[in-house]
Scaffold this motif. Sequence first.
Motif, PDB file in Angstrom:
ATOM      1  N   THR A 195      76.524  53.585  41.982  1.00 31.81           N
ATOM      2  CA  THR A 195      77.689  53.111  42.719  1.00 31.81           C
ATOM      3  C   THR A 195      78.216  51.861  42.025  1.00 31.81           C
ATOM      4  O   THR A 195      77.821  51.553  40.901  1.00 31.81           O
ATOM      5  N   SER A 196      79.103  51.129  42.689  1.00 32.72           N
ATOM      6  CA  SER A 196      79.676  49.930  42.082  1.00 32.72           C
ATOM      7  C   SER A 196      78.627  48.840  41.908  1.00 32.72           C
ATOM      8  O   SER A 196      77.597  48.816  42.582  1.00 32.72           O
ATOM      9  N   LEU A 197      78.907  47.921  40.990  1.00 33.15           N
ATOM     10  CA  LEU A 197      77.991  46.840  40.670  1.00 33.15           C
ATOM     11  C   LEU A 197      77.879  45.855  41.822  1.00 33.15           C
ATOM     12  O   LEU A 197      78.844  45.611  42.552  1.00 33.15           O
ATOM     13  N   ILE A 198      76.689  45.270  41.978  1.00 38.03           N
ATOM     14  CA  ILE A 198      76.522  44.162  42.908  1.00 38.03           C
ATOM     15  C   ILE A 198      77.321  42.982  42.356  1.00 38.03           C
ATOM     16  O   ILE A 198      77.164  42.614  41.189  1.00 38.03           O
ATOM     17  N   PRO A 199      78.183  42.342  43.145  1.00 37.81           N
ATOM     18  CA  PRO A 199      78.973  41.225  42.622  1.00 37.81           C
ATOM     19  C   PRO A 199      78.125  40.072  42.100  1.00 37.81           C
ATOM     20  O   PRO A 199      78.550  39.343  41.201  1.00 37.81           O
ATOM     21  N   GLY A 200      76.937  39.867  42.650  1.00 37.11           N
ATOM     22  CA  GLY A 200      76.031  38.842  42.150  1.00 37.11           C
ATOM     23  C   GLY A 200      74.688  39.459  41.822  1.00 37.11           C
ATOM     24  O   GLY A 200      73.992  39.938  42.713  1.00 37.11           O
ATOM     25  N   ASN A 238      82.373  53.749  51.589  1.00 40.89           N
ATOM     26  CA  ASN A 238      83.565  53.396  50.825  1.00 40.89           C
ATOM     27  C   ASN A 238      83.256  52.708  49.505  1.00 40.89           C
ATOM     28  O   ASN A 238      84.171  52.323  48.781  1.00 40.89           O
ATOM     29  N   ASP A 239      81.948  52.553  49.201  1.00 37.66           N
ATOM     30  CA  ASP A 239      81.527  51.912  47.951  1.00 37.66           C
ATOM     31  C   ASP A 239      82.178  50.543  47.793  1.00 37.66           C
ATOM     32  O   ASP A 239      82.805  50.233  46.775  1.00 37.66           O
ATOM     33  N   MET A 240      82.016  49.694  48.815  1.00 43.26           N
ATOM     34  CA  MET A 240      82.642  48.377  48.821  1.00 43.26           C
ATOM     35  C   MET A 240      81.614  47.294  49.136  1.00 43.26           C
ATOM     36  O   MET A 240      80.726  47.486  49.973  1.00 43.26           O
ATOM     37  N   LYS A 300      86.066  46.586  45.797  1.00 38.99           N
ATOM     38  CA  LYS A 300      85.735  47.963  45.466  1.00 38.99           C
ATOM     39  C   LYS A 300      85.954  48.198  43.979  1.00 38.99           C
ATOM     40  O   LYS A 300      86.917  47.708  43.394  1.00 38.99           O
ATOM     41  N   LYS A 301      85.058  48.971  43.366  1.00 39.18           N
ATOM     42  CA  LYS A 301      85.195  49.324  41.960  1.00 39.18           C
ATOM     43  C   LYS A 301      86.375  50.268  41.784  1.00 39.18           C
ATOM     44  O   LYS A 301      86.510  51.246  42.514  1.00 39.18           O
TER      45      LYS A 301
END
Length: 331
Positions: A195-200, A238-240, A300-301
């Motif tokens: 899924t999308s990257l962890i922001p941190g 929602n992959d957010m 979201k990516k």
Amino acid sequence: MTSMLVSKGSSGSAVIDGKIYIVGGWNDINSSGIASTEIFDPEKDSRSSRANMRFQRGGLTVESVNNKLYAFGGAINWTTNDVCNIVEEYDPEKNSWSIKNGMPGKRGWHCSCVLNDKIYIIGGLDINTFITSNLVYDPKTDIWNSIAPLNHQRQQASCCVFDNKIYVFGGFNGNLSWEARTEVYDPSADTWSETSLIPGAFSSHHAFTYGNKIYIIGGGGITDDMYSEPVWMFDPVNDMWQEMEDIPADFMGSTQQKIGDYIYIFGGYTHSQGVQDFSSKSDVYRLNLSLIRPKSKPTKKIDLYSSNSDLTIRIYPNPCVDVITIDIENN
């Protein structure tokens, strides 16, 4: 809340009948592992000792299935990386530990979770070797099986179950850096996706499902702060990602468990920033998830290489010097 009976970090923990069992750990990085078992009653804010494990160790994981505890792997000594494959079962009615079928290979600093009464062991470290292989254990039959390997090696990651899939977050990878990629395991297909990257990016954190979302609590990494720890909320549907209010303390090396709206945080280490000299603590905290507020809007990516004509992308200033701003709008 009232302190633990034993000061320690890198313990394992699990919940049986609304009570939290804290097992094993280390007093500091130069000591041998701890074999103690402690039971915590959240309603009474009380704790008491239970029988010690047969083997002292830290960096282990503990899960509960059918009112019994299972302790997996870990290391007898932190500095020598004396990693083991030991599995022990605890029976609360008998207050005794017994030895079970060992893991197929030594590992510590892994993560684990329970899905359909089976225990999944993900990633970890064997001495200085990062592990991408994964295992599933059936407590009923005492049998181990291998499952598909991770796409990316990681230790001190976190995992949890959402919609019958296993989500694995962060960790420390073989490139000696913190991992931002999230992997999702589908047991029905024995496959991993991302899924999308962890922001941190960070490690030594914990993941919990709450209100159809996944919360990532604590950990150290690129944005390490010895006076606070991050909280991120992930929406798997929602992959957010959304950044939440920080925890105003440092819980590095703690073990955590969720009961209802509350996260209970046990022990961990104190340290000076940038100094690898840790000593354990006995602090216990309770965090109300329902009171945590967002710090940022959800992110979201978006695949910028896709042929999506409904997106307007603005980059400024143009030409840029040091910093640019990217605005993405849905038309």
